[in-house]
Motif scaffolding. Structure first.
Motif, PDB file in Angstrom:
ATOM      1  N   THR A  13      45.594  49.114  33.500  1.00  0.00           N
ATOM      2  CA  THR A  13      47.187  48.951  33.991  1.00  0.00           C
ATOM      3  C   THR A  13      47.836  48.965  32.686  1.00  0.00           C
ATOM      4  N   GLU A  14      49.031  49.227  32.834  1.00  0.00           N
ATOM      5  CA  GLU A  14      50.162  49.219  31.760  1.00  0.00           C
ATOM      6  C   GLU A  14      50.758  47.876  31.637  1.00  0.00           C
ATOM      7  N   LYS A  15      51.010  47.494  30.349  1.00  0.00           N
ATOM      8  CA  LYS A  15      51.777  46.317  30.268  1.00  0.00           C
ATOM      9  C   LYS A  15      52.882  45.802  31.116  1.00  0.00           C
ATOM     10  N   GLY A  16      53.100  45.052  31.501  1.00  0.00           N
ATOM     11  CA  GLY A  16      54.432  44.692  32.357  1.00  0.00           C
ATOM     12  C   GLY A  16      54.436  45.130  33.921  1.00  0.00           C
ATOM     13  N   LYS A  17      53.210  45.699  34.268  1.00  0.00           N
ATOM     14  CA  LYS A  17      52.751  45.869  35.826  1.00  0.00           C
ATOM     15  C   LYS A  17      51.989  44.656  36.299  1.00  0.00           C
ATOM     16  N   ASP A  18      52.239  44.669  37.564  1.00  0.00           N
ATOM     17  CA  ASP A  18      51.490  43.624  38.486  1.00  0.00           C
ATOM     18  C   ASP A  18      50.090  44.115  38.981  1.00  0.00           C
ATOM     19  N   VAL A  19      49.268  43.165  38.953  1.00  0.00           N
ATOM     20  CA  VAL A  19      48.016  43.629  39.633  1.00  0.00           C
ATOM     21  C   VAL A  19      47.489  42.540  40.331  1.00  0.00           C
ATOM     22  N   GLU A  20      46.661  43.164  41.478  1.00  0.00           N
ATOM     23  CA  GLU A  20      46.180  42.091  42.498  1.00  0.00           C
ATOM     24  C   GLU A  20      44.426  42.549  42.342  1.00  0.00           C
ATOM     25  N   LEU A  21      43.693  41.326  42.326  1.00  0.00           N
ATOM     26  CA  LEU A  21      42.406  41.233  42.273  1.00  0.00           C
ATOM     27  C   LEU A  21      41.838  40.594  43.501  1.00  0.00           C
ATOM     28  N   ARG A  22      40.740  40.907  44.139  1.00  0.00           N
ATOM     29  CA  ARG A  22      40.379  40.513  45.471  1.00  0.00           C
ATOM     30  C   ARG A  22      39.140  40.121  45.266  1.00  0.00           C
ATOM     31  N   CYS A  23      38.668  39.115  46.075  1.00  0.00           N
ATOM     32  CA  CYS A  23      37.412  38.379  46.226  1.00  0.00           C
ATOM     33  C   CYS A  23      37.013  38.006  47.567  1.00  0.00           C
ATOM     34  N   ASP A  24      35.724  38.636  48.148  1.00  0.00           N
ATOM     35  CA  ASP A  24      35.180  38.180  49.188  1.00  0.00           C
ATOM     36  C   ASP A  24      34.033  37.402  49.103  1.00  0.00           C
ATOM     37  N   PRO A  25      34.341  36.098  49.545  1.00  0.00           N
ATOM     38  CA  PRO A  25      33.269  34.782  49.305  1.00  0.00           C
ATOM     39  C   PRO A  25      32.010  35.309  50.122  1.00  0.00           C
ATOM     40  N   ILE A  26      30.784  34.568  49.822  1.00  0.00           N
ATOM     41  CA  ILE A  26      29.691  34.572  50.671  1.00  0.00           C
ATOM     42  C   ILE A  26      30.097  33.776  52.174  1.00  0.00           C
ATOM     43  N   SER A  27      29.840  34.465  53.401  1.00  0.00           N
ATOM     44  CA  SER A  27      30.166  34.206  54.505  1.00  0.00           C
ATOM     45  C   SER A  27      29.869  32.787  54.601  1.00  0.00           C
ATOM     46  N   GLY A  28      30.613  31.811  55.251  1.00  0.00           N
ATOM     47  CA  GLY A  28      30.382  30.564  55.510  1.00  0.00           C
ATOM     48  C   GLY A  28      30.639  29.662  54.401  1.00  0.00           C
ATOM     49  N   HIS A  29      30.855  30.151  53.136  1.00  0.00           N
ATOM     50  CA  HIS A  29      31.138  29.234  51.986  1.00  0.00           C
ATOM     51  C   HIS A  29      32.520  28.909  52.077  1.00  0.00           C
ATOM     52  N   THR A  30      32.838  27.604  51.939  1.00  0.00           N
ATOM     53  CA  THR A  30      34.273  27.251  52.023  1.00  0.00           C
ATOM     54  C   THR A  30      34.986  27.100  50.582  1.00  0.00           C
ATOM     55  N   ALA A  31      34.106  26.778  49.502  1.00  0.00           N
ATOM     56  CA  ALA A  31      34.720  26.625  48.254  1.00  0.00           C
ATOM     57  C   ALA A  31      34.648  27.991  47.613  1.00  0.00           C
ATOM     58  N   LEU A  32      35.864  28.247  46.634  1.00  0.00           N
ATOM     59  CA  LEU A  32      36.127  29.400  46.153  1.00  0.00           C
ATOM     60  C   LEU A  32      36.609  29.335  44.917  1.00  0.00           C
ATOM     61  N   TYR A  33      36.144  29.948  43.826  1.00  0.00           N
ATOM     62  CA  TYR A  33      36.727  29.696  42.459  1.00  0.00           C
ATOM     63  C   TYR A  33      37.043  30.990  41.633  1.00  0.00           C
ATOM     64  N   TRP A  34      38.051  30.815  41.000  1.00  0.00           N
ATOM     65  CA  TRP A  34      38.342  31.994  39.977  1.00  0.00           C
ATOM     66  C   TRP A  34      37.880  31.645  38.541  1.00  0.00           C
ATOM     67  N   TYR A  35      37.395  32.488  37.632  1.00  0.00           N
ATOM     68  CA  TYR A  35      37.262  32.167  36.235  1.00  0.00           C
ATOM     69  C   TYR A  35      37.588  33.587  35.599  1.00  0.00           C
ATOM     70  N   ARG A  36      37.769  33.579  34.366  1.00  0.00           N
ATOM     71  CA  ARG A  36      38.160  34.690  33.624  1.00  0.00           C
ATOM     72  C   ARG A  36      37.220  34.709  32.459  1.00  0.00           C
TER      73      ARG A  36
END
Lengths: 115, 113
Positions: A13-36
């Motif tokens: 992407t270009e500087k200044g644009k917005d981005v969306e990143l998607r995550c589908d967790p394992i089915s049945g998992h209630t906890a979800l984490y994002w790391y960089r």
């Protein structure tokens, strides 16, 4: 069974644009984490969701970063007005209940490059 | 602030040799995790160590935890090329749950035939 999935796998992407990143967790998992993961900073925690509880946003580096989790399943990490220092691999993980002894299962990541 | 230090950061070893990767952390915790990452891939869980003296083994890898010394080791026995990867240890900060893991910088292991 299916593991954690993330999309897109790569994003330029270009500087200044917005981005969306998607995550589908394992089915049945209630906890979800994002790391960089970046060369300079290594692996950093960003945000944590557990069921219907308010998320722990303590790792988000600035107010340009936000995340939501709809219906207790899919999560979207949004970065507004992207900067070059946002370039990194964004990893999502899930665990069954978020308990202390649980393994976090990681997705393949989204490689973000901000030009 | 919890700090997690791994050493060495880079390790080149010959097949058949033994070696140990060290993971030190700065504050009390009795939960430590080891992950493996292949180039361009995500993290794969190897071991979860939940108490002082915990030892776990899988194939040629053995992990141990000494909470009093704030030290975990990952021992490699008779290395093979397939073990080439980057290995991360991660620790729960005190008072937190299993989220917000603090990771070491990783040890990049290259096993040379």
């Amino acid at each position: 069974g299916a593991g954690v999935s993330q999309s897109p796998s790569n994003k330029v992407t270009e500087k200044g644009k917005d981005v969306e990143l998607r995550c589908d967790p394992i089915s049945g998992h209630t906890a979800l984490y994002w790391y960089r993961q970046s060369l300079g900073q290594g692996l950093e925690f960003l945000i944590y969701f557990q069921g219907n509880s308010a998320p722990d946003k303590s790792g988000l580096p600035s107010d340009r970063f936000s995340a939501e989790r709809t219906g207790g399943s899919v999560s979207t990490l949004t970065i507004q007005r992207t900067q070059q220092e946002d370039s990194a691999v964004y990893l999502c993980a899930s665990s069954l209940d978020g308990a202390e002894w649980e393994t976090q299962y990681f997705g393949p990541g989204t490689r973000l490059l901000v030009l | 602030e919890l700090k997690v230090e791994q050493n060495p950061l880079f390790l080149s070893m010959q097949e058949g040799k033994n070696y140990t990767i060290y993971c030190n952390y700065s504050t009390t915790s009795d939960r430590l995790y080891w992950y493996r990452q292949d180039p361009g891939k995500s993290l794969e869980s190897l071991f979860v160590l939940l108490s002082n003296g915990a030892v776990k083994q899988e194939g040629r890898l053995m992990a141990s935890l000494d909470t009093k010394a704030r030290l975990s080791t990952l021992h490699i026995t008779a290395a093979v090329h397939d073990l080439s990867a980057t290995y991360f240890c991660a620790v729960d900060p005190p008072g937190a749950g299993s989220y917000q893991l603090t990771f070491g910088k990783g040890t990049k292991l290259s096993v040379i035939p």
